[in-house]
Motif scaffolding. Structure first.
Motif, mmCIF file in Angstrom:
data_model
loop_
_atom_site.group_PDB
_atom_site.id
_atom_site.type_symbol
_atom_site.label_atom_id
_atom_site.label_comp_id
_atom_site.label_asym_id
_atom_site.label_seq_id
_atom_site.Cartn_x
_atom_site.Cartn_y
_atom_site.Cartn_z
ATOM 1 N N HIS A 203 0.396 19.784 33.537
ATOM 2 C CA HIS A 203 1.113 21.031 33.791
ATOM 3 C C HIS A 203 1.930 21.397 32.561
ATOM 4 C CE1 HIS A 203 1.008 20.014 38.377
ATOM 5 N NE2 HIS A 203 -0.188 20.223 37.860
ATOM 6 N N LEU A 204 1.845 22.666 32.171
ATOM 7 C CA LEU A 204 2.461 23.136 30.935
ATOM 8 C C LEU A 204 3.294 24.382 31.153
ATOM 9 C CD1 LEU A 204 -0.787 23.267 28.751
ATOM 10 C CD2 LEU A 204 0.783 21.342 28.918
ATOM 11 N N ILE A 205 4.216 24.602 30.231
ATOM 12 C CA ILE A 205 4.823 25.907 30.016
ATOM 13 C C ILE A 205 4.241 26.414 28.708
ATOM 14 C CG2 ILE A 205 6.930 27.158 29.404
ATOM 15 C CD1 ILE A 205 8.493 25.227 31.126
ATOM 16 N N ILE A 206 3.822 27.665 28.712
ATOM 17 C CA ILE A 206 3.336 28.321 27.501
ATOM 18 C C ILE A 206 4.164 29.580 27.323
ATOM 19 C CG2 ILE A 206 1.367 29.467 26.404
ATOM 20 C CD1 ILE A 206 -0.463 27.661 28.026
ATOM 21 N N ILE A 207 4.599 29.830 26.098
ATOM 22 C CA ILE A 207 5.351 31.040 25.796
ATOM 23 C C ILE A 207 4.616 31.788 24.687
ATOM 24 C CG2 ILE A 207 7.547 31.999 25.005
ATOM 25 C CD1 ILE A 207 8.908 29.469 26.094
ATOM 26 N N GLU A 208 4.290 33.049 24.964
ATOM 27 C CA GLU A 208 3.567 33.886 24.011
ATOM 28 C C GLU A 208 4.055 35.321 24.145
ATOM 29 O OE1 GLU A 208 -0.855 31.805 24.247
ATOM 30 O OE2 GLU A 208 -0.410 33.491 25.536
ATOM 31 N N PRO A 209 3.863 36.133 23.106
ATOM 32 C CA PRO A 209 4.156 37.554 23.264
ATOM 33 C C PRO A 209 3.342 38.128 24.436
ATOM 34 C CG PRO A 209 3.853 37.047 20.955
ATOM 35 C CD PRO A 209 3.451 35.818 21.733
ATOM 36 N N ALA A 210 3.956 38.997 25.216
ATOM 37 C CA ALA A 210 3.275 39.596 26.366
ATOM 38 C C ALA A 210 1.938 40.189 25.935
ATOM 39 C CB ALA A 210 4.155 40.667 26.985
ATOM 40 N N GLY A 211 0.918 39.916 26.738
ATOM 41 C CA GLY A 211 -0.400 40.472 26.474
ATOM 42 C C GLY A 211 -1.284 39.656 25.561
ATOM 43 N N LEU B 271 7.039 19.261 23.158
ATOM 44 C CA LEU B 271 6.435 20.556 22.865
ATOM 45 C C LEU B 271 5.902 20.569 21.452
ATOM 46 C CD1 LEU B 271 8.253 22.638 20.881
ATOM 47 C CD2 LEU B 271 9.702 22.667 22.880
ATOM 48 N N TYR B 272 4.990 21.514 21.236
ATOM 49 C CA TYR B 272 4.424 21.728 19.911
ATOM 50 C C TYR B 272 4.110 23.207 19.770
ATOM 51 C CZ TYR B 272 1.522 21.368 15.763
ATOM 52 O OH TYR B 272 1.022 21.527 14.498
ATOM 53 N N VAL B 273 4.349 23.743 18.591
ATOM 54 C CA VAL B 273 4.027 25.128 18.298
ATOM 55 C C VAL B 273 2.857 25.151 17.325
ATOM 56 C CG1 VAL B 273 4.855 27.291 17.319
ATOM 57 C CG2 VAL B 273 6.417 25.858 18.672
ATOM 58 N N PHE C 66 3.361 25.219 23.324
ATOM 59 C CA PHE C 66 2.952 24.398 24.460
ATOM 60 C C PHE C 66 4.080 23.420 24.771
ATOM 61 C CE2 PHE C 66 -0.963 25.611 22.375
ATOM 62 C CZ PHE C 66 -1.856 25.842 23.403
ATOM 63 N N PHE C 67 4.524 23.369 26.032
ATOM 64 C CA PHE C 67 5.544 22.416 26.481
ATOM 65 C C PHE C 67 4.989 21.704 27.703
ATOM 66 C CE2 PHE C 67 9.133 21.207 29.150
ATOM 67 C CZ PHE C 67 9.940 20.546 28.248
ATOM 68 N N VAL C 68 4.877 20.366 27.630
ATOM 69 C CA VAL C 68 4.284 19.583 28.709
ATOM 70 C C VAL C 68 5.350 19.238 29.750
ATOM 71 C CG1 VAL C 68 3.116 17.421 29.309
ATOM 72 C CG2 VAL C 68 2.486 18.647 27.213
ATOM 73 N N LEU C 69 5.058 19.622 31.002
ATOM 74 C CA LEU C 69 5.925 19.267 32.125
ATOM 75 C C LEU C 69 5.504 17.942 32.737
ATOM 76 C CD1 LEU C 69 6.022 22.782 33.808
ATOM 77 C CD2 LEU C 69 7.879 21.684 32.524
ATOM 78 N N SER C 70 4.181 17.751 32.911
ATOM 79 C CA SER C 70 3.646 16.494 33.453
ATOM 80 C C SER C 70 2.248 16.297 32.900
ATOM 81 C CB SER C 70 3.617 16.523 34.987
ATOM 82 O OG SER C 70 2.696 17.498 35.448
ATOM 83 N N GLY C 71 1.849 15.031 32.801
ATOM 84 C CA GLY C 71 0.534 14.711 32.264
ATOM 85 C C GLY C 71 0.574 14.527 30.762
ATOM 86 N N LYS C 72 -0.568 14.721 30.133
ATOM 87 C CA LYS C 72 -0.700 14.496 28.690
ATOM 88 C C LYS C 72 -1.672 15.520 28.127
ATOM 89 C CE LYS C 72 -2.468 10.819 25.766
ATOM 90 N NZ LYS C 72 -2.850 9.409 25.735
ATOM 91 N N LEU C 73 -1.300 16.146 27.018
ATOM 92 C CA LEU C 73 -2.118 17.173 26.388
ATOM 93 C C LEU C 73 -2.377 16.803 24.943
ATOM 94 C CD1 LEU C 73 -3.299 20.128 26.757
ATOM 95 C CD2 LEU C 73 -1.219 20.876 25.576
#
Length: 118
Positions: A94-102, A76-78, A53-60
């Motif tokens: 708003h976040l960026i999330i990176i995960e294996p496809a599917g 970010l946090y993994v 999880f990578f935060v672009l704006s806001g708070k998570l």
């Protein structure tokens, strides 16, 4: 191969749905996604993959059974594979999330959001 930069603000402006990751790029078998969140998601885990999880704006706040991690813009946090977690935002974030496809966002293909490419 595309030689255009991905403008995240432009991509985020194309949708309003919450908790529905949108694929904006891919690398090495991973989806790079943007997502808008607000409120609390469901408790879940991913048995075979970490969750970035990578935060672009806001708070998570990423709630976990043994303690929470709170992220602001630029942080970010993994979440390690197999760790039960529940993301929560008190305001639209708003976040960026990176995960294996599917990878299903709920950890269960039956309840996961359908991921589309934008």
């Amino acid at each position: 191969m595309s030689r255009q930069a991905v403008n995240l603000a432009d991509r985020l402006s194309t949708f309003s749905e919450l908790w529905t990751p949108k694929i904006v790029s891919a690398f090495n078998g991973h989806d790079v996604m943007v997502v808008k969140v607000n409120g609390e998601f469901v408790w879940h885990s991913h048995p075979d993959t970490d969750d970035l999880f990578f935060v672009l704006s806001g708070k998570l706040t990423i709630q976990m059974r043994d303690g929470n991690v709170t992220l602001g813009p630029g942080e970010l946090y993994v979440v390690p594979k197999g760790v039960e977690h529940c993301p929560k935002a008190e305001e639209e974030t708003h976040l960026i999330i990176i995960e294996p496809a599917g990878t299903p966002n709920t950890g269960d293909p039956e309840t996961a959001a359908v991921k589309t490419t934008i």
